[in-house]
Structures are given as C-alpha cells and as structure tokens.
Design a protein around this motif. Structure first.
Motif, mmCIF file in Angstrom:
data_model
loop_
_atom_site.group_PDB
_atom_site.id
_atom_site.type_symbol
_atom_site.label_atom_id
_atom_site.label_comp_id
_atom_site.label_asym_id
_atom_site.label_seq_id
_atom_site.Cartn_x
_atom_site.Cartn_y
_atom_site.Cartn_z
ATOM 1 N N VAL A 48 13.791 87.465 14.660
ATOM 2 C CA VAL A 48 13.679 88.876 14.338
ATOM 3 C C VAL A 48 12.785 89.392 15.684
ATOM 4 O O VAL A 48 11.940 88.962 16.099
ATOM 5 N N LEU A 52 11.488 95.349 16.962
ATOM 6 C CA LEU A 52 11.646 95.944 15.585
ATOM 7 C C LEU A 52 10.543 95.861 14.709
ATOM 8 O O LEU A 52 10.161 96.711 13.974
ATOM 9 N N ILE A 53 9.757 94.660 14.731
ATOM 10 C CA ILE A 53 8.582 94.426 14.070
ATOM 11 C C ILE A 53 7.464 95.450 14.319
ATOM 12 O O ILE A 53 6.946 96.203 13.520
ATOM 13 N N MET A 56 8.372 98.931 12.768
ATOM 14 C CA MET A 56 8.189 98.694 11.541
ATOM 15 C C MET A 56 6.876 99.086 11.038
ATOM 16 O O MET A 56 6.255 99.826 10.155
ATOM 17 N N ASP A 57 5.890 98.286 12.041
ATOM 18 C CA ASP A 57 4.338 98.419 11.856
ATOM 19 C C ASP A 57 4.073 100.184 11.901
ATOM 20 O O ASP A 57 3.497 100.640 11.332
ATOM 21 N N ILE A 130 15.107 102.356 11.079
ATOM 22 C CA ILE A 130 13.960 101.126 11.351
ATOM 23 C C ILE A 130 13.947 100.332 9.870
ATOM 24 O O ILE A 130 14.147 99.131 10.258
ATOM 25 N N ALA A 131 13.965 100.830 8.783
ATOM 26 C CA ALA A 131 13.657 100.259 7.526
ATOM 27 C C ALA A 131 14.812 99.671 7.309
ATOM 28 O O ALA A 131 14.723 98.184 6.703
ATOM 29 N N TYR A 134 15.024 96.368 9.390
ATOM 30 C CA TYR A 134 14.125 95.504 9.071
ATOM 31 C C TYR A 134 14.535 94.802 7.864
ATOM 32 O O TYR A 134 14.566 93.361 7.844
ATOM 33 N N ASN A 135 14.912 95.403 6.667
ATOM 34 C CA ASN A 135 15.406 94.952 5.516
ATOM 35 C C ASN A 135 16.536 93.878 5.748
ATOM 36 O O ASN A 135 16.502 92.934 5.300
ATOM 37 N N ASN A 137 17.426 92.217 8.504
ATOM 38 C CA ASN A 137 16.602 91.065 9.438
ATOM 39 C C ASN A 137 16.148 90.165 8.206
ATOM 40 O O ASN A 137 16.251 88.906 8.297
ATOM 41 N N MET A 138 15.375 90.680 7.303
ATOM 42 C CA MET A 138 14.654 89.803 6.598
ATOM 43 C C MET A 138 15.550 89.202 5.639
ATOM 44 O O MET A 138 15.366 88.005 5.069
ATOM 45 N N TYR A 208 4.813 90.033 6.623
ATOM 46 C CA TYR A 208 4.199 90.582 7.989
ATOM 47 C C TYR A 208 2.584 91.020 7.690
ATOM 48 O O TYR A 208 2.788 91.838 6.735
#
Length: 325
Positions: A48, A52-53, A56-57, A130-131, A134-135, A137-138, A208
C-alpha cells in the motif's frame, strides 16, 4: 507489559498469483504461529502506497476537526453507520472514542457518498477519492492475507478462496477513530480511559494506527499486553468468523485501547478496515480441519445470526460462543 507483535513480511511470499511454492516457507510458519498464539501480527512491505496512507491520515484528522454540529449531521439510525459521538464510561472504563463508520453495502448502500453528502453538501471530491482508494487497497490486501492464512492452514487456496463464500459473500468497510490528546486540566488527574474490550466479529481487521500507541491485547493466559506501534506497518487481527471457520485452529483475541491521561499527551488516530461476510453467508469449517485430534467446535451458522448474538451477549463474549457445540 509491552510487546512487539510478530512481523510478517509480505514481500517474502513472492508472486501474488502463485502460492503453490510457499509450502515450508519460514514466513508462512511465522504467520501460522502468530494466528495460533496471539491472533495479531504486523504486516510490512504490504504494497500500500505510503503517500496514500499519509493522505488518509490527514483527511481523517481534517474530518474530525469539523465543528460538532456538522459531524452530527452524519448520524444515521442504522447501527455502526456514520458518526458516533464519544462516550465516557464509569471511572473511564468501557469508554468509546469519537468515530466515523462507512459500513458495507449490505448495511448502508454507498455509505461513503452518503456520509460525505451529509458532511459536505457542496461536495468534497478529494476526501471521497482518497477514501475510495484506501478502501480498495485494503480490500486487495485483505484478500492477499486471507489466502496466505488458508495456505498456512494446509488448505487448497484455489478450492476455498474461489468458493462462493469468499468471492460473492464478502465485503469490507472502514471505521475511523479519534482520541483527543490530554488537556492541561486533566494532567494532574491522570485520567485514563479504556475502550470496551472486545473481539472483532468478522474475518480479519487491518488497522492503521499512528505512533501514539494504546492498543492492548489479552493473551491466552489472560494478561493484557501493550502493542508497540511499528512504522510503515499495519496491525492485523483475526475475527470471530475466522476462529469459527478454522475450527479454533486460529484465534480471535480480545483487545482494547487505553488512552488519555499522562500516557497520551497528543491526539491519537486509528483507521480500521473490517474484512467480513454478508449476513447471508454460512460459516462452516472445512472438512480438512475437522479430525479426531480437532473435533468440530462450532455448529454451522449464518453470519446474520452471529451478529444478532454478538449484540445480545455483548462484545467481549462475541457472537461465536453461542454456536459452540
């Protein structure tokens, strides 16, 4: 007591599409031991993108910094959907942080878009983009991890992962949690809070967390251990459904967060991705995992019934205990 979780390096498993060569792999043995003993582990080199992380933070912190009256517009009547205000338990026990839930489509269709529309009626394309990324990728990371877990159980991944249970009855969703830092007037009181200890009900959770810490796991011996944050990693824990599906070969561990007081001077953020089943999914251990040495531990159960028992019995017990044989 502080502890370093087992660290699983996903780069050591090689080609994502070819798992047949991994039998006897040392990293696979580490994964098996972690699933049996703690039910928790770190994953590194997970694929990931760090950028991107970080986005998201920042997006999560910006969202939690919105005025309270704005965030409350995203409260939904559906349980575990949208915004939840923080709650304080007696003497700080069983407290819950401020959170924002984006449940899967079987609970609330298009939950991300619905929540965003409540928070930003004029739109916030950046947050949604972004969300969504992230979703996605998770979800991919969860699929990779569950296939490795199947392999560590000695199962034929092509048979069980491609079954209807793991291809058409799976969903994933995000929950953001925000724990404010200690205020000056609280410092002398050392006002610790403890979230409700619980097991996760689904298949697995990818967490995370920033560098503040606070996550604790209950061991098989009943001791609480602190999980030290590890940069560029995710914490993975197994859920009740995987404990049931593995016929208790693997463990869904009780956990909680201790926060506030002198221990936490600055704000804490965590983002949990829950990889889980749809309610109509039927949880049944593979025949290969039921032997004389490991007799069947659970009756066959639908995930919707497990959810119902989870809420009736309480999160510490989980919904799976009701289905023990």
């Amino acid at each position: 007591m502080a502890s370093h979780l087992p660290v699983i390096d996903l780069s050591l498993f090689g080609d994502k599409e070819n798992l047949s060569h991994l039998e006897g792999n040392n990293e696979l043995k580490k994964l098996k031991d972690a699933c049996q003993e703690l039910g928790f582990f770190h994953v590194v080199n997970h694929g990931v993108d760090t950028t991107l992380i970080e986005k998201m933070d920042r997006a999560s912190r910006d969202m939690f910094s919105l005025p309270e009256e704005v965030k409350k517009r995203a409260i939904f009547p559906t349980p575990s959907a949208g915004y939840s205000t923080p709650t304080l338990g007696v003497d700080g026990k069983d407290s819950m942080p401020e959170s924002m839930h984006f449940p899967g489509p079987s609970v609330l269709p298009n939950s991300l878009d619905q929540v965003c529309t409540k928070l930003w009626p004029h739109g916030n394309h950046q947050f949604r983009e972004i969300a969504h990324a992230y979703n996605s990728n998770m979800m991919s990371l969860s699929e990779r991890i569950i296939q490795l877990i199947m392999l560590s159980l000695g199962l034929d991944v092509s048979k069980y992962y491609k079954s209807g249970l793991f291809t058409s009855l799976i969903e994933g969703y995000v929950r953001m949690n925000y724990y404010p830092g200690t205020k000056d007037e609280e410092e002398s009181q050392n006002a610790y809070k403890t979230s409700i200890s619980h097991t996760d009900i689904g298949i697995l959770t990818i967490l995370y967390q920033d560098d503040v810490g606070g996550l604790q796991i209950r061991t098989k011996e009943g001791c609480w251990i602190d999980v030290k944050p590890l940069k560029r990693s995710f914490v993975v824990n197994l859920g009740d459904c995987l404990q049931m599906w593995s016929n208790c070969r693997y463990r869904s561990a009780e956990h909680r967060v201790v926060y506030g007081g002198l221990k936490q001077k600055k704000e804490r953020l965590s983002i949990a991705f829950f990889f889980t089943f749809e309610e109509k999914a039927e949880i049944k251990a593979p025949e290969e995992l039921i032997t004389e040495e490991h007799p069947q531990k659970y009756n066959v159960a639908k995930f919707g019934d497990i959810i119902a028992q989870y809420f009736q019995l309480g999160p510490t017990l989980g919904g799976s205990n009701y289905f023990l044989i």
